[in-house]
Enzyme design. Structure first.
Site, PDB file in Angstrom:
ATOM      1  N   ASN A  68       0.861  -1.177   0.000  1.00  0.00           N
ATOM      2  CA  ASN A  68       0.000   0.000   0.000  1.00  0.00           C
ATOM      3  C   ASN A  68       0.899   1.229   0.000  1.00  0.00           C
ATOM      4  O   ASN A  68       1.375   1.668   1.045  1.00  0.00           O
ATOM      5  CB  ASN A  68      -0.903  -0.036   1.241  1.00  0.00           C
ATOM      6  CG  ASN A  68      -1.923   1.088   1.275  1.00  0.00           C
ATOM      7  OD1 ASN A  68      -1.823   2.072   0.550  1.00  0.00           O
ATOM      8  ND2 ASN A  68      -2.909   0.936   2.145  1.00  0.00           N
ATOM      9  N   ASP A 119      -9.236   0.897  -5.129  1.00  0.00           N
ATOM     10  CA  ASP A 119     -10.049   1.650  -4.188  1.00  0.00           C
ATOM     11  C   ASP A 119     -11.388   2.056  -4.795  1.00  0.00           C
ATOM     12  O   ASP A 119     -12.320   2.405  -4.071  1.00  0.00           O
ATOM     13  CB  ASP A 119      -9.294   2.901  -3.727  1.00  0.00           C
ATOM     14  CG  ASP A 119      -8.950   2.860  -2.250  1.00  0.00           C
ATOM     15  OD1 ASP A 119      -9.391   1.921  -1.562  1.00  0.00           O
ATOM     16  OD2 ASP A 119      -8.258   3.775  -1.784  1.00  0.00           O
ATOM     17  N   GLY A 174      -9.636  10.511   7.738  1.00  0.00           N
ATOM     18  CA  GLY A 174      -8.198  10.550   7.945  1.00  0.00           C
ATOM     19  C   GLY A 174      -7.658  11.756   7.203  1.00  0.00           C
ATOM     20  O   GLY A 174      -8.340  12.775   7.061  1.00  0.00           O
ATOM     21  N   GLY A 214     -11.294   8.860  12.468  1.00  0.00           N
ATOM     22  CA  GLY A 214     -12.517   8.171  12.857  1.00  0.00           C
ATOM     23  C   GLY A 214     -12.321   7.145  13.952  1.00  0.00           C
ATOM     24  O   GLY A 214     -13.189   6.952  14.810  1.00  0.00           O
TER      25      GLY A 214
END
Length: 356
Positions: A13, A127, A183, A309
């Protein structure tokens, strides 16, 4: 190794400055992480991958049977998670136009992984894939047909996070779910019976709620104005909306919510802009949650995930103020981790087991 045995899968990632990884043993019952971490990428994913390979070797890990890659944007021709071959690489290369900051380093990493692990299956985990089935009323942008034909539409992002939330809920998955992934980038998604039906981000990861340095939804007339009256070109527009706006632009101090909260705790009037940035961020998320409730015809569950979150209870509470009056059960809001890397590993295992 039999087809039913666990397989070692490397999940990669890559971000703007770091390369996160997870090395998993995956089988039909799920996944087990063997080692995970991050390496500074600094624009050189190949070097970061080499250091990850050294870490795996130092801990006597087996060679990966497959490598999964997070790809932020698949573009109009690559909609679903898929095994990477030459044709897919061409499709992903074309998607660079939609996400020029995200796709090039991911493709550089794919090429580096192909060279380092020759013959090992490489999988693109998109994504955008979670949102590929959104209805036309959510997917279509209000622009001329000739532009829509070029693939300009709402794609949505944070899909791997969303898929991981649906997986974690399992049998507790409600019919009407709203996921707030908060985020550095932030988005809100409406999920009906496990499928994304609308989401706040659009063609790019810049749209939707106010973010750390991204403006989120903005009157497009603002962009026309700064081009016409102040001579902005495409590069200056990109810098404005992606790097100089959001909470950073509002506060003039930082895009990091933790720094803004610390500044807002001061009684100094000079920190009013920090307080305003926090309030505007929370308000924009709150409005998107309410909008997704309208899409779903009500909300059975609200889930917070992502760095903010998951970790910032005061911000979650601020966002939830007033939502109970809209029939959104904030008292039952849940916090779940965004297990993107584990989702990459599971998807990679599933795809490489399929006949091709």
């Amino acid at each position: 190794m039999s087809s039913d045995a666990g397989r070692p899968v490397l999940a990669l990632n890559v971000g703007s400055s770091s390369l996160k990884f997870g090395f998993y043993m995956v089988d039909a019952s799920g996944s087990r992480v063997l080692i995970s971490g991050a390496e500074e990428a600094g624009g050189e994913p190949e070097a970061a991958l080499a250091r990850i390979a050294q870490r795996l070797q130092a801990q006597s890990m087996p060679a990966p049977a497959a490598v999964g890659h997070r790809i932020v944007h698949g573009g109009p021709h690559c909609r679903l998670h898929t095994l990477i071959d030459a044709a897919v690489m061409q499709q992903l290369q074309a998607a660079t136009a939609f996400a020029p900051l995200h796709v090039p380093p991911a493709l550089a990493l794919v090429r580096a992984a192909q060279a380092r692990f020759p013959g090992v299956a490489q999988v693109a985990c998109l994504d955008t894939a979670f949102h590929a089935g959104m209805p036309a009323v959510a997917r279509t942008l209000p622009i001329p047909r000739e532009l829509r034909a070029l693939g300009i539409e709402r794609y949505g992002f944070h899909g791997l996070s969303g898929e991981s939330i649906v997986r974690q809920l399992g049998s507790d998955l409600p019919p009407r779910l709203v996921i707030a992934h908060l985020g550095h980038g932030a988005s809100v998604t409406a999920v009906a019976h496990g499928a994304s039906v609308d989401t706040s981000m659009g063609l790019t990861p810049t749209g939707g709620v106010i973010m750390s340095t991204r403006c989120g939804d903005l009157d497009p007339g603002v962009l026309a104005y700064v081009v016409r009256e102040h001579g902005y070109d495409a590069a200056q527009l990109a810098s404005l909306i992606d790097q100089r706006s959001g909470m950073l632009g509002i506060s003039g101090l930082s895009g990091d919510l933790r720094e803004l909260i610390a500044a807002a705790a001061s009684t100094s009037a000079s920190d009013d802009d920090a307080r305003l940035a926090i309030a505007m961020f929370c308000a924009s998320v709150r409005k998107q949650i309410a909008a997704m409730a309208a899409v779903l015809g009500g909300v059975d569950q609200l889930v917070f995930t992502g760095g903010i979150g998951e970790n910032d209870a005061s911000t979650r509470a601020f966002i939830c103020e007033g939502l109970d009056a809209l029939g959104i059960p904030t008292a039952k809001a849940r916090v779940l981790p965004a297990q993107e890397d584990e989702q990459i590993a599971l998807l990679t295992w599933q795809i490489t087991r399929q006949p091709h």
